[in-house]
Design a protein around this motif. Structure first.
Motif, mmCIF file in Angstrom:
data_model
loop_
_atom_site.group_PDB
_atom_site.id
_atom_site.type_symbol
_atom_site.label_atom_id
_atom_site.label_comp_id
_atom_site.label_asym_id
_atom_site.label_seq_id
_atom_site.Cartn_x
_atom_site.Cartn_y
_atom_site.Cartn_z
ATOM 1 N N ASP A 51 0.857 -1.186 0.000
ATOM 2 C CA ASP A 51 0.000 0.000 0.000
ATOM 3 C C ASP A 51 0.896 1.239 0.000
ATOM 4 O OD1 ASP A 51 -1.886 1.919 0.322
ATOM 5 O OD2 ASP A 51 -2.619 1.235 2.267
ATOM 6 N N THR A 52 0.776 2.035 -1.049
ATOM 7 C CA THR A 52 1.631 3.226 -1.156
ATOM 8 C C THR A 52 0.825 4.521 -1.165
ATOM 9 O OG1 THR A 52 1.592 3.084 -3.576
ATOM 10 C CG2 THR A 52 3.409 1.963 -2.431
ATOM 11 N N THR A 53 -0.457 4.425 -0.924
ATOM 12 C CA THR A 53 -1.306 5.630 -0.952
ATOM 13 C C THR A 53 -1.806 5.952 0.450
ATOM 14 O OG1 THR A 53 -3.268 4.312 -1.449
ATOM 15 C CG2 THR A 53 -2.045 5.207 -3.310
ATOM 16 N N PRO A 54 -1.872 7.233 0.801
ATOM 17 C CA PRO A 54 -2.365 7.618 2.135
ATOM 18 C C PRO A 54 -3.871 7.416 2.233
ATOM 19 C CG PRO A 54 -1.946 9.563 0.829
ATOM 20 C CD PRO A 54 -1.447 8.402 0.011
ATOM 21 N N PRO A 55 -4.415 7.429 3.445
ATOM 22 C CA PRO A 55 -5.867 7.259 3.618
ATOM 23 C C PRO A 55 -6.649 8.424 3.024
ATOM 24 C CG PRO A 55 -4.679 7.022 5.710
ATOM 25 C CD PRO A 55 -3.717 7.597 4.727
ATOM 26 N N ASP A 108 -17.626 12.252 14.170
ATOM 27 C CA ASP A 108 -17.016 11.047 13.613
ATOM 28 C C ASP A 108 -16.453 11.363 12.237
ATOM 29 O OD1 ASP A 108 -17.684 9.529 15.799
ATOM 30 O OD2 ASP A 108 -19.534 8.750 14.924
ATOM 31 N N VAL A 109 -15.237 10.897 11.982
ATOM 32 C CA VAL A 109 -14.585 11.060 10.687
ATOM 33 C C VAL A 109 -14.527 9.691 10.018
ATOM 34 C CG1 VAL A 109 -12.461 11.769 9.527
ATOM 35 C CG2 VAL A 109 -13.218 12.971 11.578
ATOM 36 N N TYR A 110 -14.932 9.623 8.741
ATOM 37 C CA TYR A 110 -15.001 8.351 8.026
ATOM 38 C C TYR A 110 -13.826 8.235 7.054
ATOM 39 C CZ TYR A 110 -19.680 8.624 9.932
ATOM 40 O OH TYR A 110 -20.760 8.752 10.779
ATOM 41 N N VAL A 111 -13.037 7.149 7.210
ATOM 42 C CA VAL A 111 -11.813 6.943 6.444
ATOM 43 C C VAL A 111 -11.966 5.669 5.614
ATOM 44 C CG1 VAL A 111 -9.292 6.834 6.628
ATOM 45 C CG2 VAL A 111 -10.606 7.978 8.404
ATOM 46 N N ASN A 112 -11.301 5.628 4.455
ATOM 47 C CA ASN A 112 -11.492 4.502 3.538
ATOM 48 C C ASN A 112 -10.726 3.247 3.931
ATOM 49 O OD1 ASN A 112 -8.913 5.604 2.856
ATOM 50 N ND2 ASN A 112 -9.047 4.645 0.837
ATOM 51 N N GLU A 113 -9.806 3.340 4.916
ATOM 52 C CA GLU A 113 -9.040 2.174 5.372
ATOM 53 C C GLU A 113 -8.689 2.372 6.844
ATOM 54 O OE1 GLU A 113 -4.856 2.031 4.120
ATOM 55 O OE2 GLU A 113 -5.303 3.789 2.872
ATOM 56 N N PRO A 114 -8.301 1.286 7.534
ATOM 57 C CA PRO A 114 -7.896 1.458 8.932
ATOM 58 C C PRO A 114 -6.759 2.465 9.040
ATOM 59 C CG PRO A 114 -8.172 -0.866 8.406
ATOM 60 C CD PRO A 114 -8.252 -0.130 7.110
ATOM 61 N N ALA A 115 -6.883 3.400 9.973
ATOM 62 C CA ALA A 115 -5.899 4.481 10.083
ATOM 63 C C ALA A 115 -5.950 5.093 11.467
ATOM 64 C CB ALA A 115 -6.162 5.550 9.016
ATOM 65 N N ALA A 157 -21.443 0.351 8.432
ATOM 66 C CA ALA A 157 -22.445 -0.057 7.442
ATOM 67 C C ALA A 157 -22.188 0.551 6.072
ATOM 68 C CB ALA A 157 -23.844 0.323 7.925
ATOM 69 N N ASN A 158 -21.464 1.663 6.020
ATOM 70 C CA ASN A 158 -21.136 2.305 4.745
ATOM 71 C C ASN A 158 -19.769 1.890 4.227
ATOM 72 O OD1 ASN A 158 -23.547 3.828 4.561
ATOM 73 N ND2 ASN A 158 -22.731 5.296 6.045
ATOM 74 N N LEU A 159 -19.228 0.807 4.798
ATOM 75 C CA LEU A 159 -17.946 0.259 4.367
ATOM 76 C C LEU A 159 -16.807 1.253 4.565
ATOM 77 C CD1 LEU A 159 -19.170 -1.452 1.062
ATOM 78 C CD2 LEU A 159 -19.149 -2.381 3.377
ATOM 79 N N GLU A 160 -16.833 1.932 5.711
ATOM 80 C CA GLU A 160 -15.799 2.889 6.063
ATOM 81 C C GLU A 160 -15.340 2.633 7.488
ATOM 82 O OE1 GLU A 160 -17.436 6.693 3.474
ATOM 83 O OE2 GLU A 160 -18.391 6.148 5.365
ATOM 84 N N TYR A 161 -14.199 3.217 7.836
ATOM 85 C CA TYR A 161 -13.644 3.085 9.175
ATOM 86 C C TYR A 161 -13.802 4.416 9.903
ATOM 87 C CZ TYR A 161 -11.787 -1.157 7.138
ATOM 88 O OH TYR A 161 -11.695 -2.371 6.514
#
Length: 497
Positions: free
Chosen positions: A193-197, A220-227, A256-260
């Motif tokens: 993985d070479t891209t930031p969240p 709450d902040v929603y991120v696309n990957e664990p971070a 539920a929205n497939l976010e972290y």
């Protein structure tokens, strides 16, 4: 029969109803009734054909990855299906954490299920495709792919062990299902993985107002990957940001929205101004620092400090008059200031306990029509704006019912015939009978336009005036009755005496 049942489903502007469905044949049955997903289908004991499944190109997302379906006939045990490939990568694999959406179409309304293991029949499969058990033609599934370091993803559970394969079966309203599974497969890139969240959004949208004098707000902040994420009042590097956030760092902690989710308590919010905050995140918690990717640009976020909300006017007040047992009454509220210059949602109650949303609201003028009987009333109001500012008020009034026509208290000659009524009224007269229509009579005029109890008619000697008067509520004497009968000769004699 039922050969034409599905004609009911073909008009996109007219949803299929039970009446329209049944009218197309005795074997037609409306499926998903009352759900907004109604479909008409042929339900017949002689139907032995299972639904036909095909890949749905229109459902493939995100489009930026250049996704396509390719036929896959190599699945064993015997099955048919497709591979999902990305034209943006050399090996056709999808990047980790892709919010993948794909779909299938059936040739008849059907329920569809999906599983990550081989099964023998439809009933053995674990999940409804797209978490929907409706009988439909189009079915979609949304998921977020696992990361390159593996780790489980929330239900349905997947692991990145190379190629992921899912198996689909569909069943029609007659219970026919596909014996052979329809396989959908794809591979997830195991490249580092070479891209930031990416920060995809916030539980409170940026630019939202907050309650007056509210010093801190949880967001709450929603991120696309664990971070791991931080925030600051200034845009600065991740390491220099002062405030750490509580974050979901496990692959299985997807929402539920497939976010972290990362949670922050934003403080120091000032009234009546824009409060800016800045966020940055670093991915792959638990990995060595030299393998982790961090945001080099901050995500700006704004909360608008507000001012108090006020109720500046309520109504009605005083006495409301009517001529029927149930009198129409209009409750009114006017709001001002607050988060959006008085725009608010208002509620009313007759007992200061159970509140109901007003009929016209979500503005600075609010109203609610009622129908009330005779009595004394007090109504309570509560209004809330987009920032959570609240205001309360009430209105006190009485309802009076007037079912009696106006009475004529005086009649005399003074350069004409003049009469005086006991309430504001309009009057007309006939020179022959009381049994005339009010609108067809000779209209009397007001002595003064601002005095609607004093009326005047042309003097006609030796005539008899048959007068009817009507108040503003429409009360009027019976068709063959008058408010007063005035004899001109009698008035002249009275004047002489």
């Amino acid at each position: 029969g039922g050969a034409h049942c599905e004609d009911c489903n073909k008009d996109p502007f007219r949803p299929c109803s039970e009446y329209r469905c049944k009218s197309l044949g005795q074997a037609c049955e409306l499926l998903n009734a009352g759900t907004g997903h109604e479909e008409c289908a042929w339900v017949s004991r002689n139907d032995v054909n299972s639904p036909t499944i095909t890949a749905w190109d229109g459902a493939l997302k995100p489009s930026s990855y250049g996704l396509t379906y390719e036929p896959d006939l190599s699945i064993r045990p015997p099955a048919i299906g497709v591979k999902i490939k990305s034209s943006k990568s050399g090996d056709g694999c999808l990047p980790a954490f892709t919010p993948l959406e794909f779909g299938i179409q059936t040739n008849e309304p059907a329920q569809c299920k999906i599983d990550y293991n081989h099964t023998l029949k439809y009933a053995d499969m674990q999940y409804y495709l797209g978490e929907s058990n409706y009988y439909e033609y189009n079915h979609t599934q949304v998921m977020k792919l696992p990361g390159p370091s593996t780790g489980e993803v929330a239900s349905p559970i997947m692991k990145n062990d190379g190629t992921l394969t899912m198996y689909v079966r569909c069943q029609d309203a007659n219970g026919n299902f596909n014996v052979d599974e329809y396989a959908i497969s794809f591979c997830v890139s195991k490249a580092p993985d070479t891209t930031p969240p990416n920060i995809d959004g916030f539980s409170i949208p940026s630019g939202s107002p907050v309650t007056y004098n509210k010093d801190s707000v949880p967001v709450d902040v929603y991120v696309n990957e664990p971070a791991e994420c931080k925030w600051s009042r200034d845009s600065k590097s991740y390491d220099d940001m002062e405030n750490a956030m509580t974050c979901s760092t496990e692959g299985s902690e997807i929402n539920a929205n497939l976010e972290y989710t990362c949670t922050a308590n934003l403080t120091g919010i000032k009234n009546r101004e824009a409060n800016k905050f800045y966020f940055r995140c670093k991915d792959q918690p638990g990995e060595a620092e030299n393998k982790r990717n961090v945001n080099v640009q901050s995500t700006e976020y704004t909360l608008l400090g507000s001012e108090p909300l006020y109720i500046v006017n309520t109504g009605p007040n005083g006495t409301i008059y009517g001529s029927t047992d149930a009198v129409p009454v209009q409750l009114t509220v006017e709001t001002s200031n607050g988060a959006n210059e008085g725009k608010a949602e208002c509620y009313f109650s007759s007992d200061n306990d159970s509140y109901i949303s007003m009929f016209q609201t979500n503005d600075y003028q609010h109203s609610q029509p009622l129908s009330l009987t005779v009595g004394e009333y007090i109504y309570y109001f509560r209004c809330v704006d987009a920032g959570g500012n609240a205001a309360e008020g009430n209105s006190t009034f009485s309802v009076y019912v007037d079912k009696s026509p106006p009475k004529v208290t005086h009649a005399y000659k003074q350069e004409g015939l003049k009469i005086v009524t006991d309430e504001d009224a309009e009057c007309s007269y006939s020179l022959t009978t009381c049994n005339f229509k009010f609108e067809e009579g000779l209209k009397m005029i007001y002595s003064k336009q601002d005095e609607m109890k004093n009326l005047f008619a042309e003097w006609k000697p030796s005539s008899t005036y048959y007068i009817k008067c009507r108040d503003k509520y429409g009360n009027i004497p019976e068709p063959n009755q008058c408010s007063i009968i005035v004899n001109a000769v009698a008035l002249e004699k009275e004047e002489v005496a």
